[in-house]
Write an enzyme that holds these catalytic residues in place. Structure first.
Site: not given
Ligand SMILES: NC(=O)c1ccc[n+]([C@@H]2O[C@H](COP(=O)([O-])OP(=O)(O)OC[C@H]3O[C@@H](n4cnc5c(N)ncnc54)[C@H](OP(=O)(O)O)[C@@H]3O)[C@@H](O)[C@H]2O)c1
Length: 314
Positions: A12, A15, A109-111, A138, A142, A168, A181
């Site tokens: 990822g 992301g 995630s905290s959810c 979700y 997780k 985040l 978000h």
């Molecule tokens: N954002 C927040 O506020 C937050 C808060 C708490 C926890 N988190 C956790 O942090 C983690 C990452 O979140 P993020 O905010 O960084 O999300 P993000 O920006 O959407 O990044 C997720 C990445 O995963 C890739 N991905 C998704 N499905 C895939 C697949 N089938 N094969 C290959 N790559 C895939 C996506 O690529 P594509 O875009 O090309 O699909 C993207 O690059 C998650 O577990 C999330 O629960 C995030």
């Protein structure tokens, strides 16, 4: 401790979280980081994932790939959120283990914590009562990922860990008008209101809910710290331990963006959970704390938003 030339796979990496982990690893001098785009490797496809791990055999894995979305996306596509996340996690964690990965860190995630969890929420409140319905799918995926790491540790003696971040924000965030978000959504709305000269911006609810936000580079710093310094079945919360009201957050974003119009509240819209704060004492006891204060972080995030308009459109 990871050797500086250890083979590290960041899943990822395009992301928000994955890209921050790559930045942090590079900053700390790690030289052998491997990545694959979603197009090159679909982590939901077991055959592709097995082939990738069998060929590359990474020693360490940061699992930051996930199908992620805001409250609207989550509640409208419960089945998709459950299926994609569950399959993705099981594929990656299982293939990592089968191919001798020394240590894997799973991002949740905290959810995952119950709807009525005590505040601030300690790691130990996991699975003590019902989940929030809007993101139940979700959360269940997780929780399964976290538990799968724990069960591998128990059955096969692996050293797989997990980290559960609060909300985040930062570089590479998702600013989609419906699928983002709260904080990136506010940055976009106030930016657009400033650009169009709108006299007012209307926000949902009454602004009273309390929320916590962590700058993503601070999370990445914790992720690398835990990979090097933590082993255990229980997850580790990632947050600041500080909260503010949505109203205060809104005013802060408006200030950073430079929007001077009025902020109105549509109280016919739902507020969401009144309070959501992580208990961060476990990370503190391990010797870690966040660095970036919220207003400074919002300033950095807004700069990234302005510098990368195409990415902000995703
Ligand atoms: N954002 C927040 O506020 C937050 C808060 C708490 C926890 N988190 C956790 O942090 C983690 C990452 O979140 P993020 O905010 O960084 O999300 P993000 O920006 O959407 O990044 C997720 C990445 O995963 C890739 N991905 C998704 N499905 C895939 C697949 N089938 N094969 C290959 N790559 C895939 C996506 O690529 P594509 O875009 O090309 O699909 C993207 O690059 C998650 O577990 C999330 O629960 C995030």
């Amino acid at each position: 401790m990871m050797e500086k030339n250890a083979k590290i796979y960041v899943a990822g990496h395009r992301g928000m979280v994955g890209s921050a982990i790559v930045r942090e690893l590079e900053r700390q001098g790690y030289t052998n980081i491997i990545t694959r785009t979603h197009k090159e490797l679909d982590l939901c496809r077991q055959d592709q994932v097995e082939k990738f791990f069998a060929e590359e055999k990474p020693e360490y894995v940061f699992l930051a790939a996930a199908k992620v979305g805001g409250i609207v996306a989550n509640s409208e596509a419960l089945a998709d959120f459950m299926y994609d996340n569950m399959i993705l996690e099981m594929n990656v964690i299982n293939s990592a283990w089968k191919n001798g990965c020394k240590k894997l860190e799973f991002l949740g995630s905290s959810c995952i914590y119950p709807r009525m969890a005590p505040q601030p929420m300690p790691e130990s409140c996991l699975l003590t009562s019902e989940l929030e319905k809007t993101n139940e799918a979700y959360a269940l995926a997780k929780i399964s990922g976290l538990k799968y790491c724990e069960f591998l540790n128990k059955q096969y003696g692996t050293d797989y860990i997990s980290v559960m971040p609060t909300n985040l924000y930062g570089p590479n965030d998702n600013y989609h008008p419906e699928h983002s978000h709260v904080l990136p959504a506010l940055i976009r709305r106030f930016h657009e209101a400033k650009e169009s000269g709108a006299k007012s911006v209307t926000c949902w609810g009454d602004g009273s809910p309390l929320r916590e936000f962590l700058y993503v580079d601070d999370l990445a710093n914790l992720c690398v710290f835990l990979m090097n310094n933590y082993s255990g079945n229980e997850t580790v919360n990632a947050g600041t331990g500080k909260e503010l009201t949505i109203k205060e957050l809104t005013e802060m974003v408006a200030k950073v963006v430079g929007y001077e119009g009025e902020i109105l509240w549509d109280t016919s819209r739902p507020n969401g959970t009144p309070r959501k704060l992580l208990d961060v004492s476990k990370a503190a006891k391990l010797g870690w704390t966040y660095k970036t204060e919220l207003e400074d972080g919002i300033r950095l995030a807004y700069k990234d938003f302005l510098e990368n308009p195409m990415r902000a459109e995703r």
